[in-house]
Design a protein around this motif. Structure first.
Motif, PDB file in Angstrom:
ATOM      1  N   GLU A  80       0.832  -1.203   0.000  1.00  0.00           N
ATOM      2  CA  GLU A  80       0.000   0.000   0.000  1.00  0.00           C
ATOM      3  C   GLU A  80       0.871   1.260   0.000  1.00  0.00           C
ATOM      4  OE1 GLU A  80      -2.909   2.197   3.093  1.00  0.00           O
ATOM      5  OE2 GLU A  80      -3.444   0.102   2.694  1.00  0.00           O
ATOM      6  N   LEU A  81       1.945   1.244   0.773  1.00  0.00           N
ATOM      7  CA  LEU A  81       2.863   2.381   0.806  1.00  0.00           C
ATOM      8  C   LEU A  81       3.484   2.608  -0.569  1.00  0.00           C
ATOM      9  CD1 LEU A  81       4.446   4.599   2.287  1.00  0.00           C
ATOM     10  CD2 LEU A  81       6.137   2.853   2.878  1.00  0.00           C
ATOM     11  N   ILE A  82       3.946   1.549  -1.197  1.00  0.00           N
ATOM     12  CA  ILE A  82       4.553   1.668  -2.525  1.00  0.00           C
ATOM     13  C   ILE A  82       3.524   2.188  -3.523  1.00  0.00           C
ATOM     14  CG2 ILE A  82       5.499   0.323  -4.450  1.00  0.00           C
ATOM     15  CD1 ILE A  82       6.988  -1.352  -2.313  1.00  0.00           C
ATOM     16  N   LYS A  83       2.299   1.717  -3.413  1.00  0.00           N
ATOM     17  CA  LYS A  83       1.227   2.170  -4.302  1.00  0.00           C
ATOM     18  C   LYS A  83       0.977   3.677  -4.117  1.00  0.00           C
ATOM     19  CE  LYS A  83      -3.574   0.979  -5.334  1.00  0.00           C
ATOM     20  NZ  LYS A  83      -4.686   0.114  -4.939  1.00  0.00           N
ATOM     21  N   GLU A  84       0.939   4.135  -2.868  1.00  0.00           N
ATOM     22  CA  GLU A  84       0.746   5.560  -2.584  1.00  0.00           C
ATOM     23  C   GLU A  84       1.893   6.395  -3.156  1.00  0.00           C
ATOM     24  OE1 GLU A  84       0.266   6.007   1.637  1.00  0.00           O
ATOM     25  OE2 GLU A  84      -1.580   4.825   1.662  1.00  0.00           O
ATOM     26  N   MET A  85       3.121   5.908  -2.985  1.00  0.00           N
ATOM     27  CA  MET A  85       4.279   6.633  -3.500  1.00  0.00           C
ATOM     28  C   MET A  85       4.263   6.665  -5.029  1.00  0.00           C
ATOM     29  SD  MET A  85       7.426   5.571  -1.076  1.00  0.00           S
ATOM     30  CE  MET A  85       7.544   6.174   0.598  1.00  0.00           C
ATOM     31  N   ASP A  86       3.815   5.572  -5.619  1.00  0.00           N
ATOM     32  CA  ASP A  86       3.719   5.503  -7.076  1.00  0.00           C
ATOM     33  C   ASP A  86       2.746   6.560  -7.591  1.00  0.00           C
ATOM     34  OD1 ASP A  86       4.693   4.095  -9.390  1.00  0.00           O
ATOM     35  OD2 ASP A  86       2.673   3.278  -9.618  1.00  0.00           O
ATOM     36  N   LEU A  87       1.661   6.777  -6.865  1.00  0.00           N
ATOM     37  CA  LEU A  87       0.690   7.812  -7.244  1.00  0.00           C
ATOM     38  C   LEU A  87       1.294   9.210  -7.130  1.00  0.00           C
ATOM     39  CD1 LEU A  87      -2.609   6.453  -5.633  1.00  0.00           C
ATOM     40  CD2 LEU A  87      -2.079   6.624  -8.070  1.00  0.00           C
ATOM     41  N   VAL A  88       2.071   9.445  -6.079  1.00  0.00           N
ATOM     42  CA  VAL A  88       2.733  10.745  -5.914  1.00  0.00           C
ATOM     43  C   VAL A  88       3.680  10.985  -7.084  1.00  0.00           C
ATOM     44  CG1 VAL A  88       4.384  12.032  -4.498  1.00  0.00           C
ATOM     45  CG2 VAL A  88       2.537  10.780  -3.395  1.00  0.00           C
ATOM     46  N   ALA A  89       4.359   9.942  -7.521  1.00  0.00           N
ATOM     47  CA  ALA A  89       5.349  10.065  -8.594  1.00  0.00           C
ATOM     48  C   ALA A  89       4.718  10.139  -9.984  1.00  0.00           C
ATOM     49  CB  ALA A  89       6.344   8.907  -8.516  1.00  0.00           C
ATOM     50  N   GLU A  90       3.401  10.158 -10.057  1.00  0.00           N
ATOM     51  CA  GLU A  90       2.726  10.384 -11.338  1.00  0.00           C
ATOM     52  C   GLU A  90       2.969  11.815 -11.825  1.00  0.00           C
ATOM     53  OE1 GLU A  90       0.901   8.445 -13.449  1.00  0.00           O
ATOM     54  OE2 GLU A  90       1.428   6.711 -12.219  1.00  0.00           O
ATOM     55  N   HIS A  91       3.341  12.681 -10.910  1.00  0.00           N
ATOM     56  CA  HIS A  91       3.574  14.091 -11.206  1.00  0.00           C
ATOM     57  C   HIS A  91       5.072  14.372 -11.159  1.00  0.00           C
ATOM     58  CE1 HIS A  91      -0.726  14.561 -10.719  1.00  0.00           C
ATOM     59  NE2 HIS A  91      -0.625  13.883  -9.590  1.00  0.00           N
ATOM     60  N   PRO A  92       5.512  15.476 -11.768  1.00  0.00           N
ATOM     61  CA  PRO A  92       6.934  15.836 -11.655  1.00  0.00           C
ATOM     62  C   PRO A  92       7.370  15.843 -10.189  1.00  0.00           C
ATOM     63  CG  PRO A  92       5.837  17.260 -13.226  1.00  0.00           C
ATOM     64  CD  PRO A  92       4.761  16.427 -12.571  1.00  0.00           C
ATOM     65  N   LEU A  93       8.568  15.348  -9.941  1.00  0.00           N
ATOM     66  CA  LEU A  93       9.033  15.142  -8.565  1.00  0.00           C
ATOM     67  C   LEU A  93      10.258  16.006  -8.282  1.00  0.00           C
ATOM     68  CD1 LEU A  93       8.056  13.252  -6.291  1.00  0.00           C
ATOM     69  CD2 LEU A  93       9.619  11.533  -7.161  1.00  0.00           C
ATOM     70  N   PRO A  94      10.092  17.074  -7.498  1.00  0.00           N
ATOM     71  CA  PRO A  94      11.257  17.872  -7.106  1.00  0.00           C
ATOM     72  C   PRO A  94      12.231  17.035  -6.268  1.00  0.00           C
ATOM     73  CG  PRO A  94       9.200  19.011  -6.590  1.00  0.00           C
ATOM     74  CD  PRO A  94       8.843  17.604  -6.971  1.00  0.00           C
ATOM     75  N   GLN A  95      13.474  17.445  -6.237  1.00  0.00           N
ATOM     76  CA  GLN A  95      14.499  16.672  -5.535  1.00  0.00           C
ATOM     77  C   GLN A  95      14.141  16.429  -4.079  1.00  0.00           C
ATOM     78  OE1 GLN A  95      18.834  17.273  -6.137  1.00  0.00           O
ATOM     79  NE2 GLN A  95      18.843  17.805  -3.963  1.00  0.00           N
ATOM     80  N   GLN A  96      13.732  17.457  -3.344  1.00  0.00           N
ATOM     81  CA  GLN A  96      13.452  17.272  -1.921  1.00  0.00           C
ATOM     82  C   GLN A  96      12.307  16.298  -1.692  1.00  0.00           C
ATOM     83  OE1 GLN A  96      15.466  18.392   0.664  1.00  0.00           O
ATOM     84  NE2 GLN A  96      14.254  16.818   1.650  1.00  0.00           N
ATOM     85  N   ALA A  97      11.273  16.371  -2.520  1.00  0.00           N
ATOM     86  CA  ALA A  97      10.152  15.434  -2.382  1.00  0.00           C
ATOM     87  C   ALA A  97      10.628  13.999  -2.630  1.00  0.00           C
ATOM     88  CB  ALA A  97       9.033  15.811  -3.344  1.00  0.00           C
ATOM     89  N   ALA A  98      11.465  13.818  -3.643  1.00  0.00           N
ATOM     90  CA  ALA A  98      12.009  12.488  -3.933  1.00  0.00           C
ATOM     91  C   ALA A  98      12.839  11.984  -2.755  1.00  0.00           C
ATOM     92  CB  ALA A  98      12.852  12.524  -5.202  1.00  0.00           C
ATOM     93  N   PHE A  99      13.676  12.847  -2.199  1.00  0.00           N
ATOM     94  CA  PHE A  99      14.500  12.452  -1.052  1.00  0.00           C
ATOM     95  C   PHE A  99      13.624  12.092   0.148  1.00  0.00           C
ATOM     96  CE2 PHE A  99      18.788  14.708  -2.122  1.00  0.00           C
ATOM     97  CZ  PHE A  99      18.876  13.964  -3.284  1.00  0.00           C
ATOM     98  N   ASP A 100      12.542  12.842   0.350  1.00  0.00           N
ATOM     99  CA  ASP A 100      11.626  12.547   1.459  1.00  0.00           C
ATOM    100  C   ASP A 100      10.981  11.173   1.273  1.00  0.00           C
ATOM    101  OD1 ASP A 100      12.238  15.025   2.526  1.00  0.00           O
ATOM    102  OD2 ASP A 100      10.350  15.962   1.913  1.00  0.00           O
TER     103      ASP A 100
END
Length: 154
Positions: A80-100
């Motif tokens: 479920e966590l991976i699925k949620e993160m996958d949804l977040v990554a549907e959009h452009p991902l700034p460096q800090q968000a990716a690191f978080d």
């Protein structure tokens, strides 16, 4: 010496951990008084250190009776966590968000410290030496592929 933002962040995390719930409600003014800082310092810590990417949802009400409600989001499963993160990554991902997001994978024990450091390197702006907004789009695609690998072999 640690800065005041680190001290406030650690205090808030301890309050959340010590509560019997994943939800805590705090008064911004009381926290500011405790650390002898302005309420905007508390806002800064909340807005930068308690983000969705880091696994928190924050609700805030300003004014005399105002409060901050911090909700620790805990997925039911690693999938479920991976699925949620996958949804977040549907959009452009700034460096800090990716690191978080990578840091959260480490906190949830889905990756090792070594894997975290490797992911940080691959997602860093120095490696992705292309102009914005394309860089954040490419970072998002790379992150999604990393998640797929974690899902398959994790």
């Amino acid at each position: 010496m640690r800065n005041i933002s680190d001290v406030i962040e650690n205090y808030l995390k301890k309050v959340i951990e010590s509560s019997n719930s994943d939800v805590v409600e705090l008064k911004r003014s009381e926290i500011a008084d405790r650390f002898e800082c302005v309420p905007s310092q508390i806002n800064y810590v909340i807005n930068t250190r308690f983000t969705l990417e880091k696994g928190y949802l924050v609700e805030s009400k300003r004014g005399g009776g105002g409060y901050i409600r911090i909700i620790r989001l805990k997925p039911k499963s690693n999938q479920e966590l991976i699925k949620e993160m996958d949804l977040v990554a549907e959009h452009p991902l700034p460096q800090q968000a990716a690191f978080d997001l990578v840091e959260r994978l480490k906190e949830e024990n889905l990756i090792t410290e070594r894997e975290k450091r490797l992911m940080f390197k691959v997602l860093h702006r120095d490696i992705l030496d292309i102009p914005l907004p394309k860089r954040d789009q490419v970072r998002s695609k790379i992150f999604k592929e990393l998640l797929t690998t974690i899902k398959m072999y994790g």
